[in-house]
Motif scaffolding. Sequence first.
Motif, PDB file in Angstrom:
ATOM      1  N   LEU A  36      45.136  13.451  54.357  1.00 32.74           N
ATOM      2  CA  LEU A  36      45.530  13.297  55.757  1.00 32.74           C
ATOM      3  C   LEU A  36      46.088  14.595  56.330  1.00 32.74           C
ATOM      4  N   ILE A  37      46.839  15.335  55.534  1.00 33.31           N
ATOM      5  CA  ILE A  37      47.342  16.638  55.984  1.00 33.31           C
ATOM      6  C   ILE A  37      46.181  17.589  56.238  1.00 33.31           C
ATOM      7  N   GLY A  38      45.194  17.571  55.352  1.00 30.76           N
ATOM      8  CA  GLY A  38      44.009  18.412  55.540  1.00 30.76           C
ATOM      9  C   GLY A  38      43.230  18.036  56.782  1.00 30.76           C
ATOM     10  N   PHE A  39      43.074  16.732  57.033  1.00 28.36           N
ATOM     11  CA  PHE A  39      42.386  16.292  58.249  1.00 28.36           C
ATOM     12  C   PHE A  39      43.163  16.682  59.499  1.00 28.36           C
ATOM     13  N   LEU A  40      44.479  16.623  59.439  1.00 30.76           N
ATOM     14  CA  LEU A  40      45.297  17.045  60.571  1.00 30.76           C
ATOM     15  C   LEU A  40      45.091  18.531  60.863  1.00 30.76           C
ATOM     16  N   LEU A  41      45.126  19.363  59.830  1.00 29.88           N
ATOM     17  CA  LEU A  41      44.920  20.798  60.031  1.00 29.88           C
ATOM     18  C   LEU A  41      43.524  21.091  60.555  1.00 29.88           C
ATOM     19  N   LEU A  42      42.533  20.386  60.032  1.00 30.68           N
ATOM     20  CA  LEU A  42      41.159  20.590  60.482  1.00 30.68           C
ATOM     21  C   LEU A  42      40.975  20.156  61.931  1.00 30.68           C
ATOM     22  N   SER A  43      41.593  19.054  62.323  1.00 24.39           N
ATOM     23  CA  SER A  43      41.471  18.611  63.708  1.00 24.39           C
ATOM     24  C   SER A  43      42.202  19.548  64.664  1.00 24.39           C
ATOM     25  N   LEU A  44      43.332  20.097  64.234  1.00 20.24           N
ATOM     26  CA  LEU A  44      44.020  21.085  65.071  1.00 20.24           C
ATOM     27  C   LEU A  44      43.174  22.340  65.239  1.00 20.24           C
ATOM     28  N   TYR A  45      42.482  22.737  64.188  1.00 16.04           N
ATOM     29  CA  TYR A  45      41.600  23.902  64.278  1.00 16.04           C
ATOM     30  C   TYR A  45      40.454  23.631  65.250  1.00 16.04           C
ATOM     31  N   LEU A  46      39.842  22.456  65.133  1.00 10.06           N
ATOM     32  CA  LEU A  46      38.723  22.130  66.007  1.00 10.06           C
ATOM     33  C   LEU A  46      39.157  21.925  67.453  1.00 10.06           C
ATOM     34  N   ALA A  47      40.414  21.557  67.664  1.00 13.25           N
ATOM     35  CA  ALA A  47      40.930  21.392  69.022  1.00 13.25           C
ATOM     36  C   ALA A  47      41.276  22.727  69.669  1.00 13.25           C
ATOM     37  N   GLY A  48      41.302  23.796  68.895  1.00 17.94           N
ATOM     38  CA  GLY A  48      41.570  25.114  69.464  1.00 17.94           C
ATOM     39  C   GLY A  48      43.012  25.534  69.404  1.00 17.94           C
ATOM     40  N   VAL A  49      43.838  24.813  68.661  1.00 17.12           N
ATOM     41  CA  VAL A  49      45.244  25.181  68.540  1.00 17.12           C
ATOM     42  C   VAL A  49      45.349  26.423  67.662  1.00 17.12           C
ATOM     43  N   GLY A  50      46.145  27.383  68.086  1.00 15.04           N
ATOM     44  CA  GLY A  50      46.368  28.574  67.285  1.00 15.04           C
ATOM     45  C   GLY A  50      45.438  29.719  67.598  1.00 15.04           C
ATOM     46  N   ARG A  51      44.468  29.508  68.437  1.00 10.92           N
ATOM     47  CA  ARG A  51      43.585  30.615  68.818  1.00 10.92           C
ATOM     48  C   ARG A  51      44.269  31.438  69.887  1.00 10.92           C
ATOM     49  N   GLY A  52      43.926  32.704  69.910  1.00  7.22           N
ATOM     50  CA  GLY A  52      44.515  33.598  70.907  1.00  7.22           C
ATOM     51  C   GLY A  52      44.029  33.254  72.304  1.00  7.22           C
ATOM     52  N   GLY A  53      44.224  34.139  73.230  1.00  7.56           N
ATOM     53  CA  GLY A  53      43.838  33.901  74.612  1.00  7.56           C
ATOM     54  C   GLY A  53      42.347  33.980  74.859  1.00  7.56           C
ATOM     55  N   GLY A  54      41.538  33.969  73.847  1.00 10.05           N
ATOM     56  CA  GLY A  54      40.105  34.033  74.043  1.00 10.05           C
ATOM     57  C   GLY A  54      39.535  35.409  73.730  1.00 10.05           C
ATOM     58  N   GLY A  55      40.382  36.370  73.457  1.00  7.60           N
ATOM     59  CA  GLY A  55      39.910  37.691  73.079  1.00  7.60           C
ATOM     60  C   GLY A  55      39.223  38.453  74.195  1.00  7.60           C
ATOM     61  N   GLY A  56      39.587  38.196  75.437  1.00  6.85           N
ATOM     62  CA  GLY A  56      39.003  38.936  76.544  1.00  6.85           C
ATOM     63  C   GLY A  56      37.655  38.398  76.979  1.00  6.85           C
ATOM     64  N   ARG A  57      37.300  37.214  76.602  1.00  5.72           N
ATOM     65  CA  ARG A  57      36.004  36.661  76.975  1.00  5.72           C
ATOM     66  C   ARG A  57      36.074  35.875  78.280  1.00  5.72           C
TER      67      ARG A  57
END
Length: 67
Positions: A36-57
């Motif tokens: 469940l912890i792994g699924f939580l981390l994976l879903s946060l990654y797929l939701a875009g949490v923790g990504r920067g401002g888009g890298g100028g795109r």
Amino acid sequence: MLAILAAIVFGFALLIDFLNTNLGAPDLFNTHTLMLIGFLLLSLYLAGVGRGGGGGRWYRGRRPGRG
């Protein structure tokens, strides 16, 4: 980064399952809890949490070089 953490958690859960151990705390660290912890981390990654401002795109208004 979250996807790497999810892979580590999934690998640890698989190792615990293969070795058939409970680490001395069967209610706290069992295979299902780690999954469940792994699924939580994976879903946060797929939701875009923790990504920067888009890298100028992202552009405001018209994009340069487009007619």
